[in-house]
Design a protein around this motif. Structure first.
Motif, PDB file in Angstrom:
ATOM      1  N   SER A 178       1.189  -0.912  -0.368  1.00 10.11           N
ATOM      2  CA  SER A 178       0.168   0.216   0.371  1.00 10.11           C
ATOM      3  C   SER A 178       0.730   1.250   0.053  1.00 10.11           C
ATOM      4  O   SER A 178       2.152   1.442  -0.071  1.00 10.11           O
ATOM      5  N   GLN A 179      -0.081   2.894  -0.180  1.00 11.51           N
ATOM      6  CA  GLN A 179       1.063   3.629   0.094  1.00 11.51           C
ATOM      7  C   GLN A 179       1.688   4.020   1.808  1.00 11.51           C
ATOM      8  O   GLN A 179       2.777   4.173   1.109  1.00 11.51           O
ATOM      9  N   GLN A 180       1.192   3.746   2.471  1.00  9.27           N
ATOM     10  CA  GLN A 180       1.988   3.634   3.556  1.00  9.27           C
ATOM     11  C   GLN A 180       2.835   2.833   3.660  1.00  9.27           C
ATOM     12  O   GLN A 180       3.785   3.351   4.190  1.00  9.27           O
ATOM     13  N   HIS A 181       2.405   0.574   3.320  1.00 19.48           N
ATOM     14  CA  HIS A 181       3.781   0.508   3.139  1.00 19.48           C
ATOM     15  C   HIS A 181       5.262   1.572   2.644  1.00 19.48           C
ATOM     16  O   HIS A 181       6.683   0.972   2.975  1.00 19.48           O
ATOM     17  N   LEU A 182       4.925   1.825   1.113  1.00 19.43           N
ATOM     18  CA  LEU A 182       5.650   2.712   0.628  1.00 19.43           C
ATOM     19  C   LEU A 182       6.692   3.502   1.384  1.00 19.43           C
ATOM     20  O   LEU A 182       7.200   3.860   1.534  1.00 19.43           O
ATOM     21  N   GLN A 183       5.590   4.496   2.110  1.00 22.32           N
ATOM     22  CA  GLN A 183       6.037   5.719   2.927  1.00 22.32           C
ATOM     23  C   GLN A 183       7.165   5.137   4.252  1.00 22.32           C
ATOM     24  O   GLN A 183       7.895   5.533   4.858  1.00 22.32           O
ATOM     25  N   VAL A 184       6.577   4.028   4.511  1.00 21.56           N
ATOM     26  CA  VAL A 184       7.535   3.709   5.667  1.00 21.56           C
ATOM     27  C   VAL A 184       8.841   3.227   5.474  1.00 21.56           C
ATOM     28  O   VAL A 184      10.184   3.024   5.933  1.00 21.56           O
ATOM     29  N   SER A 185       9.036   2.382   4.188  1.00 26.38           N
ATOM     30  CA  SER A 185      10.164   1.742   3.623  1.00 26.38           C
ATOM     31  C   SER A 185      10.704   3.060   3.371  1.00 26.38           C
ATOM     32  O   SER A 185      12.352   2.903   3.870  1.00 26.38           O
ATOM     33  N   GLY A 186      10.618   4.221   2.620  1.00 30.08           N
ATOM     34  CA  GLY A 186      10.779   5.468   2.100  1.00 30.08           C
ATOM     35  C   GLY A 186      11.619   6.022   3.562  1.00 30.08           C
ATOM     36  O   GLY A 186      12.818   6.185   3.639  1.00 30.08           O
ATOM     37  N   ALA A 187      10.948   6.297   5.067  1.00 31.98           N
ATOM     38  CA  ALA A 187      11.191   6.485   6.646  1.00 31.98           C
ATOM     39  C   ALA A 187      12.582   5.967   6.853  1.00 31.98           C
ATOM     40  O   ALA A 187      13.174   6.124   7.343  1.00 31.98           O
ATOM     41  N   LEU A 188      12.302   4.435   5.937  1.00 33.86           N
ATOM     42  CA  LEU A 188      13.498   4.107   7.056  1.00 33.86           C
ATOM     43  C   LEU A 188      15.029   4.175   6.129  1.00 33.86           C
ATOM     44  O   LEU A 188      15.793   4.164   6.333  1.00 33.86           O
ATOM     45  N   ARG A 189      14.826   4.256   4.654  1.00 33.52           N
ATOM     46  CA  ARG A 189      15.466   4.250   4.070  1.00 33.52           C
ATOM     47  C   ARG A 189      16.326   5.253   4.250  1.00 33.52           C
ATOM     48  O   ARG A 189      17.617   5.736   4.401  1.00 33.52           O
ATOM     49  N   GLU A 190      15.768   6.958   4.397  1.00 36.20           N
ATOM     50  CA  GLU A 190      16.103   7.894   5.395  1.00 36.20           C
ATOM     51  C   GLU A 190      16.999   8.016   5.905  1.00 36.20           C
ATOM     52  O   GLU A 190      17.879   8.749   6.266  1.00 36.20           O
ATOM     53  N   LEU A 191      16.748   6.948   7.569  1.00 36.08           N
ATOM     54  CA  LEU A 191      17.102   7.403   8.554  1.00 36.08           C
ATOM     55  C   LEU A 191      18.353   5.575   8.117  1.00 36.08           C
ATOM     56  O   LEU A 191      19.887   5.657   9.300  1.00 36.08           O
ATOM     57  N   GLY A 192      18.994   5.295   7.260  1.00 35.96           N
ATOM     58  CA  GLY A 192      19.553   4.468   7.163  1.00 35.96           C
ATOM     59  C   GLY A 192      19.777   3.257   7.903  1.00 35.96           C
ATOM     60  O   GLY A 192      20.991   2.307   7.682  1.00 35.96           O
ATOM     61  N   VAL A 193      18.502   2.869   8.048  1.00 33.28           N
ATOM     62  CA  VAL A 193      18.216   1.071   7.978  1.00 33.28           C
ATOM     63  C   VAL A 193      17.651   0.469   6.647  1.00 33.28           C
ATOM     64  O   VAL A 193      17.195   0.640   6.198  1.00 33.28           O
TER      65      VAL A 193
END
Length: 511
Positions: free
Chosen positions: A386-401
């Motif tokens: 879902s859009q929310q899945h992609l947003q959570v994944s994007g936030a993790l990526r920006e945090l370097g996780v």
């Protein structure tokens, strides 16, 4: 038949009508004539006046907006019964109606509206532009307000329709439930002298209750009188030994928190006895041996982890029954039943050593291992991000996780798995919760418990707890990863703000 009674001019018009709107088969009736003689007469009159009359199909599409909504609805309902899906004229008319949907449905009575909704659902025609009103959502207030005039079959049709569309509206289902209760009471008063006969056969009342409960179960709506409704249909299904219905009732009882109710236990007794009699001498060859029956029963039996001899007995018997039917042809298992068997095996392995011992004694563990080894076609169903899945994944990526999405952890698929850690993040949409509450549904609670017992730390983000702004999302994810995960039991969702406040309070108490 009509053409024989008309003068030559009208015969020509009817012939054109048949060629333009109907198929060449003489057995097909004219939907406009069947639905509204006035509309049919208007088309004939138009044909007399217009030398370039192009046929009824064109005329319908040109003048539909001039007809009363009730007439238009009757014509479309009649056409949907005559023509198959894909009929050009009918589907063009349906799409044109969507442009004036609110005005159109407000002019229909509740029965006409329900029939129209079924036509749109059958044809798969729906408004997908988020800026425009969806027909099925716009119809809910009218259905809810006029639920008191619906018949038993209409309550059933309305519940089935919104279940099919996967639209959850708790006020609508409460109104349908209230009307169903009134109709059941009236039916019981009329037929009280024939109660024993009613218990021995399935009637329209039982069919309506089962459809309503099934829709509530699918949409995670808790009916206000679920216990009473279970008692309405349970005894008659037990008297007939109707295993498909009993298996569905067992699953619904578990979903509604009624697994320990007296009727639910009686249902399990009947189901266990029926399976044990059929296995191993005579595999289930009757209709109740469907894979859906097995799957419904398995989920109901493993949801509650507390020790219960009756549930354990039924669980062993149902797995044995599946083995009797599919032990020699594991590849024939439906992918959903294969996944449900895998969930049941995992639950037995981590929570029910006694059941595992019984399965080993009956030689069923090898069968369950074979189910686990099925190829990808029988593995857990793929999930759509879902859009929310992609947003959570994007936030993790920006945090370097570092992380992966939709990670297979047989028999489940985890939404997000953090790399090199035993940590997961589950993103929970509205249908993960019962009604409009924060209480998790049966499958979500079971998934969390079984993953946690295998050593995973499982964090959760509810659909309505996710921040709107980008920078707030980064802060949210960082705080989520610093917070402890829920325990093994996850029945209620606690927003991150409340969890953080509770952690601060606990730290102050310790100080």
């Amino acid at each position: 038949m009509l053409a024989r009674k008309l003068p030559p001019t009208d015969k020509l018009i009817c012939a054109r009508y048949a060629c333009c709107l109907l198929s060449k088969s003489t057995e097909v009736k004219c939907p406009v004539r069947e639905a509204s003689w006035e509309a049919f007469a208007a088309i004939r009159q138009k044909a007399r006046q217009d030398a370039s009359f192009g046929g009824c199909q064109t005329q319908l599409l040109r003048e539909y907006h001039r007809w009363p909504p009730a007439t238009m609805a009757a014509i479309l309902i009649a056409a949907s019964r005559v023509f198959p899906a894909g009929h050009e004229c009918t589907e063009k008319l349906l799409r044109k109606v969507l442009w004036r949907v609110q005005h159109f449905i407000s002019c229909l009575n509740v029965r006409e509206l329900l029939s129209m909704l079924e036509v749109f659902a059958f044809r798969g025609i729906r408004e997908h532009d988020p800026r425009r009103t969806d027909l099925f959502l716009a119809a809910i207030p009218q259905l809810q307000a006029q639920a008191a005039v619906l018949s038993l079959s209409e309550v059933r049709r309305a519940a089935a329709l919104y279940k099919q569309l996967n639209i959850r509206n708790e006020p609508l289902f409460h109104a349908l439930g209230q009307r169903l209760d009134e109709l059941l009471e009236a039916s019981l008063q009329r037929r009280r002298h024939d109660v024993d006969k009613l218990k021995s056969r399935a009637g329209p009342e039982e069919a309506a209750v089962m459809t309503f409960l099934g829709a509530c179960g699918r949409l995670n709506i808790l009916p206000p009188k679920a216990h009473q409704l279970l008692n309405v249909v349970g005894p008659s299904a037990r008297a007939r030994k109707d295993l498909p219905r009993l298996a569905a009732l067992a699953q619904l009882a578990a979903k509604f928190g009624l697994g320990d109710a007296g009727e639910a236990n009686q249902i399990l007794i009947v189901v266990s006895a029926a399976f044990e009699r059929a296995v191993p001498d005579a595999p289930m060859s009757k209709g109740y041996a469907s894979q859906a029956v097995y799957g419904q029963l398995l989920m109901a039996l493993v949801f509650d982890e507390t020790e219960c001899q009756m549930r354990d007995r039924a669980l062993v018997a149902s797995i044995h029954a599946v083995f009797a039917d599919f032990g020699s042809a594991i590849a024939a298992l439906d992918e959903r039943l294969a996944r449900q068997l895998q969930v049941a095996e995992l639950a037995c392995r981590v929570e029910r050593p006694g059941v595992m011992q019984h399965l080993q004694l009956k030689g069923l563990t090898a069968f369950l291992e074979g189910v686990k080894q099925l190829d990808d076609a029988s593995q857990p169903l793929p999930k759509c991000s879902s859009q929310q899945h992609l947003q959570v994944s994007g936030a993790l990526r920006e945090l370097g996780v570092k992380h992966s999405t939709e990670e297979k952890l047989q028999p489940y698929v985890a939404d997000v798995r953090l790399a090199r850690q035993q940590r997961l993040i589950e993103i929970d949409g509205p249908l993960h919760f019962v009604s409009n509450s924060t209480r998790y549904d049966m499958k979500s609670s079971l998934k969390h418990r079984l993953l946690t017992k295998q050593g995973w730390d499982v964090h959760h983000i509810a659909w309505n707890d996710w921040p709107t702004h980008h920078h707030t999302r980064l802060t949210y994810v960082a705080r989520l990863l610093r917070s402890p995960p829920p325990g093994k039991q996850l029945m209620e969702y606690s927003p991150l703000e409340l969890r953080a406040a509770a952690d601060v309070h606990n730290d102050l108490d310790k100080a």
